[in-house]
Scaffold this active site. Structure first.
Site, PDB file in Angstrom:
ATOM      1  N   ASP A 117      39.490  32.569  31.782  1.00 23.08           N
ATOM      2  CA  ASP A 117      40.229  32.695  33.043  1.00 23.08           C
ATOM      3  C   ASP A 117      41.195  31.557  33.311  1.00 23.08           C
ATOM      4  O   ASP A 117      41.980  31.625  34.270  1.00 23.08           O
ATOM      5  CB  ASP A 117      39.243  32.823  34.215  1.00 23.08           C
ATOM      6  N   ASP A 178      40.735  42.161  30.697  1.00 22.79           N
ATOM      7  CA  ASP A 178      41.421  41.180  31.556  1.00 22.79           C
ATOM      8  C   ASP A 178      42.064  40.059  30.723  1.00 22.79           C
ATOM      9  O   ASP A 178      43.048  39.440  31.123  1.00 22.79           O
ATOM     10  CB  ASP A 178      40.452  40.523  32.547  1.00 22.79           C
TER      11      ASP A 178
HETATM   12  N1  GLY Z   1      39.050  39.382  36.044  1.00 27.12           N
HETATM   13  C1  GLY Z   1      37.985  39.839  36.831  1.00 27.12           C
HETATM   14  C2  GLY Z   1      38.299  41.078  37.615  1.00 27.12           C
HETATM   15  O1  GLY Z   1      39.351  41.659  37.505  1.00 27.12           O
HETATM   16  O2  GLY Z   1      37.450  41.500  38.372  1.00 27.12           O
END
Ligand code: GLY
Length: 403
Positions: A117, A178
């Site tokens: 992230d 993601d």
């Molecule tokens: N990246 C985590 C979500 O989209 O919930």
């Protein structure tokens, strides 16, 4: 009589296509519909109040349920990024100061290799800051952050490991869709430094995800677990969206993929990424589970899906479609779909009244339905991609470059 009708029509058009002075925009002289100006006005009012809490606490907004969170949280970059977009919109130094302060809160995160992230955190904040100010310190922070992200890359699998291995979930090398978004940080750092490893890793990850994470119909599960030694797919899995891993089509995940491959085409010029993004767009826009107003439910296919919408998936999709519209032969259709999404999100059903909704902008965003987390409320990333897509929309209406 005819003269009066023409005069009334002209007056009506003038109110529709002029951004009012209250918005104080550097786009003031550019034509844009009234609903866009109103949406930006709401965004500014909400962000101004939210910023006061950020300044007091040195924490960043995530959602109504989770409130303000530490810079280590995966969502910490979205509010600083939103402030940068408001600075871009207004050209007002007050927004620049606010954005710079909020961005500075994340500086230590450049060393945080805990998960993938770091791309969300550092690109939305420092990336936008660099784009708008050219600050050389931001360049160094972006480069350092990208290097941290590459520490999660494995030459055996050809992928960045999104999360740590997890015995309870039987995950050796989990990759989530993601992760496509975080390649933007690598591509930015590659352009800044010329370090070809960054480009290589981003492309390897995108190529393998394209090959292994997508089903023939162009849907994808949230999680794929790979064999850490051979790089073979072990299983499809979920953590968000529906838990029916054969069919689950988590709405935000589909939008992450659409955005990610559109961005990778922009950064590499590789037509395979463009084709892939177009196929995802076709799949989503033609999906029987997509409501008429184009705001997806939290999953396109899963059981119970029709209980809750996800405004974050919609805002992301609008932003991606607007960019894709500039590359694709289907551009007009993609632009029209994005416009429809933005119009829906800008109506009272989705757009908060200033001073309400805990100072978030969009309503009806869904964090994780099956985990009962952040339901039907506000999410900082819904707000970020909404304002990003409004900016993209204004630029395209006025034949300006997006980047
Ligand atoms: N990246 C985590 C979500 O989209 O919930």
């Amino acid at each position: 009589m005819k003269k009066y009708t023409i005069l009334i029509c002209l007056l009506f058009l003038l109110t529709c296509f002029h951004i009012p002075a209250e918005a104080g925009s550097k786009y003031d002289n550019l034509p844009a519909p009234q609903w866009v100006a109103h949406a930006m006005f709401v965004a500014m009012k909400q962000a101004e109040r939210m910023y006061a809490d950020v300044e007091d606490s040195a924490r960043l907004p995530r959602s109504i349920q989770k409130g303000l969170v530490s810079p280590a949280d995966w969502t910490s970059g979205f509010f600083p990024g939103l402030l940068w977009y408001l600075y871009e919109y207004t050209g007002d130094g007050v927004w620049q100061e606010r954005a710079a302060y909020a961005t500075g809160l994340l500086k230590q995160e450049r060393f945080n290799a805990f998960d993938h992230d770091i791309g969300f955190k550092m690109y939305c904040s420092y990336g936008n800051g660099l784009r708008l100010t050219g600050n050389r310190q931001y360049e160094q922070i972006i480069f350092r952050s990208a290097k941290t992200l590459t520490s999660r890359y494995s030459y055996k699998t050809g992928l960045i490991m999104s999360w740590e291995p997890n015995e309870a979930r039987d995950w050796q090398f989990p990759v989530i869709i993601d992760n496509m978004m975080n390649l933007e940080l690598l591509m930015e750092a590659y352009k800044l430094s010329g370090d070809t490893t960054l480009n290589y890793i981003a492309r390897q990850h995108a190529d393998k995800t394209m090959k292994c994470q997508y089903r023939p119909d162009m849907s994808c599960p949230h999680v794929v677990d790979y064999d850490a030694e051979t790089g073979a797919v072990r299983k499809f899995d979920w953590n968000n969206g529906s838990d029916d891993v054969t069919n689950s089509t988590w709405a935000r995940g589909q939008s992450w993929g659409l955005y990610g491959y559109t961005m990778m085409y922009r950064e590499t010029g590789d037509e395979d990424y463009l084709r892939h993004a177009e196929k995802i767009a076709e799949f989503l826009l033609n999906h029987p589970g997509l409501p008429q107003d184009l705001i997806p439910y939290w999953d396109y296919t899963g059981a119970d899906r029709s209980t809750m919408r996800d405004a974050s998936a919609a805002a992301l999709m609008a932003s991606a479609l607007l960019e894709l519209s500039t590359y694709s032969g289907q551009g007009k259709r993609y632009f029209a779909a994005a416009e429809k999404i933005l119009q829906t999100l800008s109506a009272p059903e989705y757009l908060a009244e200033p001073g309400t909704h805990h100072n978030f902008i969009l309503k009806h965003a869904t964090g994780n339905y099956l985990r009962h987390s952040e339901l039907d409320g506000a999410l900082s990333y819904a707000d970020y991609y909404y304002v990003e897509s409004l900016m993209r929309y204004i630029k395209l209406l006025n034949h300006q470059e997006l980047f």
